[in-house]
Design an enzyme around this catalytic site. Structure first.
Site, PDB file in Angstrom:
ATOM      1  N   GLU A 177     -41.421  33.473   5.200  1.00 29.12           N
ATOM      2  CA  GLU A 177     -40.830  34.250   6.287  1.00 29.12           C
ATOM      3  C   GLU A 177     -39.333  34.429   6.063  1.00 29.12           C
ATOM      4  OE1 GLU A 177     -40.294  33.666  11.126  1.00 29.12           O
ATOM      5  OE2 GLU A 177     -42.042  32.796  10.116  1.00 29.12           O
ATOM      6  N   ASP A 186     -36.021  35.785   8.417  1.00 24.42           N
ATOM      7  CA  ASP A 186     -35.738  36.026   9.832  1.00 24.42           C
ATOM      8  C   ASP A 186     -34.344  36.560  10.112  1.00 24.42           C
ATOM      9  OD1 ASP A 186     -38.196  34.904  10.435  1.00 24.42           O
ATOM     10  OD2 ASP A 186     -37.375  32.949  10.971  1.00 24.42           O
ATOM     11  N   GLU A 243     -32.714  36.473  13.860  1.00 22.48           N
ATOM     12  CA  GLU A 243     -32.941  36.067  15.237  1.00 22.48           C
ATOM     13  C   GLU A 243     -31.626  36.188  16.012  1.00 22.48           C
ATOM     14  OE1 GLU A 243     -36.462  32.769  15.068  1.00 22.48           O
ATOM     15  OE2 GLU A 243     -34.434  32.060  14.586  1.00 22.48           O
TER      16      GLU A 243
END
Length: 238
Positions: free
Chosen positions: A49, A51, A53
């Site tokens: 993953e 990310d 955020e």
């Protein structure tokens, strides 16, 4: 109790390419709201993953942009950045460049900044799809008087190798701009922007957190780290 939120994702999976999205984040008191824009191999425990955020905050306080990387389901590679612009007033572009040589997270508003450059996940050999979400953090009380909490996404753009079983032919070519030599490394101008981000915007870097990691992760001791850590760089996550 399930955390409230919503999201959407691409129907297709990809292996290398360029992915960008324009976001405008929740305005006002957004404490407890996390707006995410990320790429993920699957939802299993051993997922890979990448990310973006965005961590909301009280009125008058700035957003924090947190990046993280998972390999084989193991994360803990957080970096947090201040933003020199207000991401709630207008749309700003956030992008991933992913090829067999590097993965770069980028944003522009209006000048470009590179958040990280790396060859993580072995420049991940899995196929991934892009997802988004906006949700509440369970450990933080959100004031419902300020609801609804709305994050807006638009202009999703993808130029990528779409996955086809058993293996997409486009992975093995360099016909696309995102997998040609100029996309394998940062340009001189990008290196300048990249170092500026590292010097001025990074407020937390797991590679310097010796309390959390008395023995720093292997990628933090890369021979490139002295130069690139000034620009929020991770190299060769394995």
């Amino acid at each position: 109790m399930a955390k409230p939120g919503c999201g959407f994702q691409t129907k297709n999976r990809y292996r290398f390419g360029w992915f960008s999205m324009k976001l405008k984040l929740v305005g006002g008191d957004s404490a407890g709201v996390v707006t995410a824009y990320y790429m993920i191999s699957d939802a299993g425990k051993e997922r890979d993953e990448l990310d973006f955020e965005f961590l909301g905050n009280r009125t008058g306080q700035s957003y924090t942009l947190q990046t993280n990387i998972y390999k084989g389901g193991i994360g803990g590679r957080e970096m947090r950045h201040m933003l020199w612009f207000d991401p709630t007033k207008d749309f700003h572009t956030y992008s991933f460049l992913w090829n067999d040589h590097q993965i770069v997270g980028m944003f522009s508003s209006p000048i470009a900044g590179s958040l990280w450059i790396e060859c993580p996940l072995g420049c991940t050999k899995t196929q991934m799809q892009l997802k988004t979400s906006s949700r509440m953090r369970s450990q933080c009380t959100c004031f419902q008087a300020f609801a609804p909490f709305v994050s807006t996404y638009k202009d999703f753009h993808v130029e990528a190798c779409q996955w086809e079983d058993p293996y997409p032919a486009c992975v093995s070519t360099t016909q696309n701009w995102w997998d040609q030599y100029d996309a394998w490394i940062l340009s001189d101008g990008q290196k300048v922007d990249f170092s500026w981000v590292g010097r001025n915007l990074v407020i937390y870097d797991y590679c310097t957190d010796t309390t959390r990691y008395p023995k720093l992760p292997a990628e933090c001791s890369s021979s490139d780290v002295g130069l690139h850590r000034q620009g929020s760089t991770l190299k060769h996550v394995s």
